[in-house]
Design a protein around this motif. Structure first.
Motif, mmCIF file in Angstrom:
data_model
loop_
_atom_site.group_PDB
_atom_site.id
_atom_site.type_symbol
_atom_site.label_atom_id
_atom_site.label_comp_id
_atom_site.label_asym_id
_atom_site.label_seq_id
_atom_site.Cartn_x
_atom_site.Cartn_y
_atom_site.Cartn_z
ATOM 1 N N TYR A 120 0.834 -1.207 0.000
ATOM 2 C CA TYR A 120 0.000 0.000 0.000
ATOM 3 C C TYR A 120 0.869 1.257 0.000
ATOM 4 O O TYR A 120 0.617 2.207 -0.753
ATOM 5 C CB TYR A 120 -0.925 -0.003 1.216
ATOM 6 N N LEU A 121 1.906 1.286 0.853
ATOM 7 C CA LEU A 121 2.775 2.460 0.919
ATOM 8 C C LEU A 121 3.565 2.634 -0.372
ATOM 9 O O LEU A 121 3.773 3.761 -0.838
ATOM 10 C CB LEU A 121 3.727 2.342 2.112
ATOM 11 N N SER A 122 4.018 1.535 -0.957
ATOM 12 C CA SER A 122 4.741 1.624 -2.229
ATOM 13 C C SER A 122 3.855 2.200 -3.320
ATOM 14 O O SER A 122 4.283 3.046 -4.114
ATOM 15 C CB SER A 122 5.248 0.239 -2.648
ATOM 16 N N ARG A 123 2.599 1.747 -3.371
ATOM 17 C CA ARG A 123 1.672 2.272 -4.379
ATOM 18 C C ARG A 123 1.329 3.734 -4.104
ATOM 19 O O ARG A 123 1.186 4.535 -5.032
ATOM 20 C CB ARG A 123 0.404 1.415 -4.413
ATOM 21 N N ARG A 124 1.202 4.086 -2.825
ATOM 22 C CA ARG A 124 0.939 5.490 -2.471
ATOM 23 C C ARG A 124 2.028 6.410 -3.013
ATOM 24 O O ARG A 124 1.749 7.449 -3.632
ATOM 25 C CB ARG A 124 0.858 5.628 -0.951
ATOM 26 N N ASP A 125 3.286 6.037 -2.799
ATOM 27 C CA ASP A 125 4.395 6.879 -3.251
ATOM 28 C C ASP A 125 4.513 6.880 -4.766
ATOM 29 O O ASP A 125 4.925 7.878 -5.362
ATOM 30 C CB ASP A 125 5.696 6.402 -2.608
ATOM 31 N N SER A 126 4.154 5.771 -5.399
ATOM 32 C CA SER A 126 4.147 5.729 -6.860
ATOM 33 C C SER A 126 3.098 6.689 -7.416
ATOM 34 O O SER A 126 3.346 7.423 -8.383
ATOM 35 C CB SER A 126 3.868 4.301 -7.338
ATOM 36 N N ARG A 127 1.902 6.700 -6.799
ATOM 37 C CA ARG A 127 0.857 7.633 -7.235
ATOM 38 C C ARG A 127 1.305 9.079 -7.062
ATOM 39 O O ARG A 127 1.055 9.927 -7.923
ATOM 40 C CB ARG A 127 -0.429 7.394 -6.434
ATOM 41 N N GLN A 128 1.981 9.359 -5.935
ATOM 42 C CA GLN A 128 2.444 10.726 -5.693
ATOM 43 C C GLN A 128 3.487 11.149 -6.728
ATOM 44 O O GLN A 128 3.490 12.297 -7.190
ATOM 45 C CB GLN A 128 3.042 10.830 -4.280
ATOM 46 N N THR A 129 4.379 10.237 -7.093
ATOM 47 C CA THR A 129 5.385 10.553 -8.113
ATOM 48 C C THR A 129 4.715 10.864 -9.443
ATOM 49 O O THR A 129 5.053 11.847 -10.120
ATOM 50 C CB THR A 129 6.364 9.378 -8.288
ATOM 51 N N ARG A 130 3.769 10.028 -9.813
ATOM 52 C CA ARG A 130 3.059 10.249 -11.076
ATOM 53 C C ARG A 130 2.252 11.542 -11.021
ATOM 54 O O ARG A 130 2.130 12.259 -12.028
ATOM 55 C CB ARG A 130 2.149 9.052 -11.367
ATOM 56 N N ARG A 131 1.735 11.861 -9.844
ATOM 57 C CA ARG A 131 0.986 13.110 -9.678
ATOM 58 C C ARG A 131 1.881 14.320 -9.932
ATOM 59 O O ARG A 131 1.457 15.296 -10.562
ATOM 60 C CB ARG A 131 0.411 13.160 -8.261
ATOM 61 N N VAL A 132 3.122 14.270 -9.430
ATOM 62 C CA VAL A 132 4.067 15.361 -9.681
ATOM 63 C C VAL A 132 4.358 15.472 -11.176
ATOM 64 O O VAL A 132 4.293 16.559 -11.763
ATOM 65 C CB VAL A 132 5.376 15.138 -8.887
ATOM 66 N N ILE A 133 4.675 14.338 -11.804
ATOM 67 C CA ILE A 133 5.080 14.344 -13.213
ATOM 68 C C ILE A 133 3.946 14.798 -14.123
ATOM 69 O O ILE A 133 4.167 15.503 -15.119
ATOM 70 C CB ILE A 133 5.579 12.938 -13.611
ATOM 71 N N GLN A 134 2.719 14.443 -13.797
ATOM 72 C CA GLN A 134 1.589 14.794 -14.655
ATOM 73 C C GLN A 134 0.976 16.152 -14.309
ATOM 74 O O GLN A 134 0.027 16.580 -14.974
ATOM 75 C CB GLN A 134 0.516 13.705 -14.559
ATOM 76 N N SER A 135 1.525 16.828 -13.308
ATOM 77 C CA SER A 135 0.983 18.135 -12.922
ATOM 78 C C SER A 135 1.229 19.154 -14.031
ATOM 79 O O SER A 135 2.170 19.041 -14.828
ATOM 80 C CB SER A 135 1.633 18.615 -11.626
ATOM 81 N N SER A 136 0.388 20.160 -14.090
ATOM 82 C CA SER A 136 0.552 21.212 -15.099
ATOM 83 C C SER A 136 1.874 21.949 -14.905
ATOM 84 O O SER A 136 2.506 22.366 -15.888
ATOM 85 C CB SER A 136 -0.623 22.183 -15.022
ATOM 86 N N TRP A 137 2.311 22.105 -13.653
ATOM 87 C CA TRP A 137 3.583 22.779 -13.379
ATOM 88 C C TRP A 137 4.746 21.999 -13.986
ATOM 89 O O TRP A 137 5.588 22.566 -14.691
ATOM 90 C CB TRP A 137 3.764 22.906 -11.863
ATOM 91 N N TYR A 138 4.815 20.690 -13.746
ATOM 92 C CA TYR A 138 5.910 19.869 -14.254
ATOM 93 C C TYR A 138 5.851 19.791 -15.776
ATOM 94 O O TYR A 138 6.880 19.916 -16.466
ATOM 95 C CB TYR A 138 5.817 18.470 -13.640
ATOM 96 N N GLN A 139 4.658 19.600 -16.313
ATOM 97 C CA GLN A 139 4.522 19.478 -17.766
ATOM 98 C C GLN A 139 4.896 20.774 -18.480
ATOM 99 O O GLN A 139 5.447 20.747 -19.584
ATOM 100 C CB GLN A 139 3.097 19.061 -18.118
ATOM 101 N N ARG A 140 4.615 21.900 -17.838
ATOM 102 C CA ARG A 140 4.981 23.175 -18.454
ATOM 103 C C ARG A 140 6.498 23.319 -18.588
ATOM 104 O O ARG A 140 7.005 23.865 -19.571
ATOM 105 C CB ARG A 140 4.431 24.327 -17.605
#
Length: 511
Positions: A120-140
């Protein structure tokens, strides 16, 4: 895989100034600012994962210390990194969320495998990483560098179009197949599992055997363990015993004799340094705190919160999880049944010795100043009295002078630790008195110093009274050492035992 940073011009401008610049130029400046240092990236990306919780400015120093070591791991300046830090201090976000996101902004071909004791914790951190990468700030800022592949964009694994990927696993998982540029585990044990010899050994074997050969390049790849301590024989203890790991250890409360030095050079040119004994290499201090007991981040955990945590965790758990110094549950280093008991003191002792461990400041969060008074005669050492108070340096100087003429006679040796506040106290007393001051020069940490002297205690060389007002606190500290809340009485005792062991007797009939 080559470790190459994308070269960008160095522009000295703060992110706060970006609002005053046109958008394309501002983006280029912010991108360069974030790529330059992981801590810069962390500060700018924080809002993506914690939009309602501001980043603590008081705690930025330890996040920067983690970031500097993670950068060194990325650059292959170190290959094995162990970080021990209390929980809830941003260790997971820093090491397994922001760190891989930052690397992909520079080198999107990197491959990561990150695990935890819990899927569960591994998946949580994976989701957070993907959330950063897919954010409008990172994509910009980095959307033109890589994109995530649609057919491999899942919680457990996502790939990019530059051959990089991030895989989430758990202890015991990932039997065969995949390798990585960096492998890591964030909290390899949960609290209950760490108490089980079988489950703890399973985690150690998983790291050694399953993850041991997962690096795609054994010469440049990196291994990362980040955790708060859970047991005296946990994975952190295991790899420290194996050797080869750079160890960043930051306790909740500062302990001067455990101040953290590593080979990673901080950006701060004024940082304290020392030489490594074996190799002579320069080591750099990564803990800027100076006062004993100073907290990591008082804005999040102040003295009242710390006291509640200690009560909640209990005397066995809090030294491990907060201070990163676990002990075995079955008992500490010192056994109370080692101490013989005397009913009343003798009328005469051949020597009266006092051993002082002095504190720097007076206050609830500071350590005690302690004086042990020992009477010695014919091989029997009687602990006659323990003085233990919180005092400032002038008060300590006066007390040392006043206590030197004891009920059992004047002291023949007065031991004072020649470090911190003790240095000034020794100089003052040597200039103003004729007391038999003996400066004691500690070279090892508290636990090692006591470990060297335990044979004398186990042999029954130190006698305690059957009753004394100070006895319960002394016995509690001895029983719990090295997990005691304070260790000043233990320090004064090991200091005395070291002196007694090294002392050349002038009257051999005494022994």
């Amino acid at each position: 895989m080559a470790l190459v940073r994308r070269k960008t011009p160095s522009i000295e401008i703060s992110p706060q100034q970006l609002v005053e610049i046109d958008s394309p130029t501002a983006d280029a400046i912010e991108r360069e600012y974030c790529e330059r240092r992981l801590i810069n990236f962390l500060q700018r990306a924080w809002h993506v994962v914690e939009p309602k919780i501001p980043l603590s400015r008081e705690g930025l120093w330890y996040m920067e210390a983690m970031c500097e070591h993670l950068e060194a791991l990325y650059r292959s300046e170190i290959l094995n990194l162990l970080i021990n830090i209390p929980g809830r201090m941003g260790k997971s976000l820093t090491s397994v969320v922001f760190f891989p996101s930052w690397i992909w902004a520079i080198a999107p071909e990197f491959r990561f495998i990150f695990g935890s004791y819990s899927a569960y914790l591994s998946r949580r951190d994976s989701r957070q990483t993907r959330r950063v990468i897919q954010s409008s700030w990172y994509q910009r800022l980095w959307g033109d560098q890589f994109s995530l592949l649609g057919d491999q964009n899942q919680i457990e694994r996502f790939d990019n179009n530059q051959s990089g990927y991030r895989i989430a696993t758990s202890v015991g998982g990932l039997g065969t197949g995949e390798g990585a540029s960096i492998i890591g585990v964030d909290d390899p044990h949960n609290i209950k599992q760490a108490e089980s010899d079988t489950q703890r050994e399973d985690a150690l074997n998983w790291w050694d055997e399953t993850m041991g050969d997962r690096l795609n390049n054994q010469r440049t790849g990196g291994k990362l363990i980040i955790a708060h301590r859970t047991h005296a024989r946990d994975l952190s203890a295991h790899v420290l015993e194996q050797g080869g790991y750079t160890h960043l250890c930051l306790p909740m409360e500062y302990e001067s004799d455990r101040s953290c030095f590593t080979k990673v050079r901080p950006r701060d040119a004024e940082v304290e340094t020392k030489q490594e004994e074996d190799t002579g290499e320069t080591l750099y201090c990564h803990d800027p705190r100076e006062e004993e007991g100073q907290l990591m981040d008082p804005s999040r955990v102040g003295p009242p919160e710390l006291e509640r945590l200690q009560r909640s965790l209990g005397s066995y758990a809090w030294p491990a999880r907060l201070q990163q110094r676990p002990s075995l549950r079955e008992g500490g280093m010192i056994k109370l049944d080692w101490f013989p008991r005397y009913r009343v003191p003798l009328n005469h002792y051949d020597e009266i010795v006092q051993s002082w461990d002095t504190a720097n400041k007076k206050g609830a969060q500071h350590a005690y100043s302690v004086c042990l008074t020992i009477g010695r005669t014919k091989g029997k050492d009687h602990l006659l009295h323990v003085f233990r108070e919180k005092m400032n340096i002038p008060e300590t100087q006066r007390t040392v002078k006043n206590m030197a003429n004891t009920h059992w006679g004047p002291v023949s040796a007065l031991l004072i630790e020649n470090a911190a506040s003790g240095v000034g106290i020794i100089q003052h007393l040597q200039a103003d008195t004729t007391l038999p001051i003996i400066p004691a020069n500690p070279t090892l940490d508290k636990e090692t110093r006591m470990d060297i002297e335990t044979p004398a205690l186990e042999a029954g060389n130190l006698w305690l009274p059957e009753e004394a007002e100070w006895l319960p606190e002394f016995e509690t500290e001895m029983r719990d050492f090295p997990s005691s809340r304070f260790m000043d009485q233990a320090d004064a005792l090991s200091q005395y035992l070291a002196w007694a062991r090294q002392k050349v007797p002038t009257d051999w009939s005494m022994y």
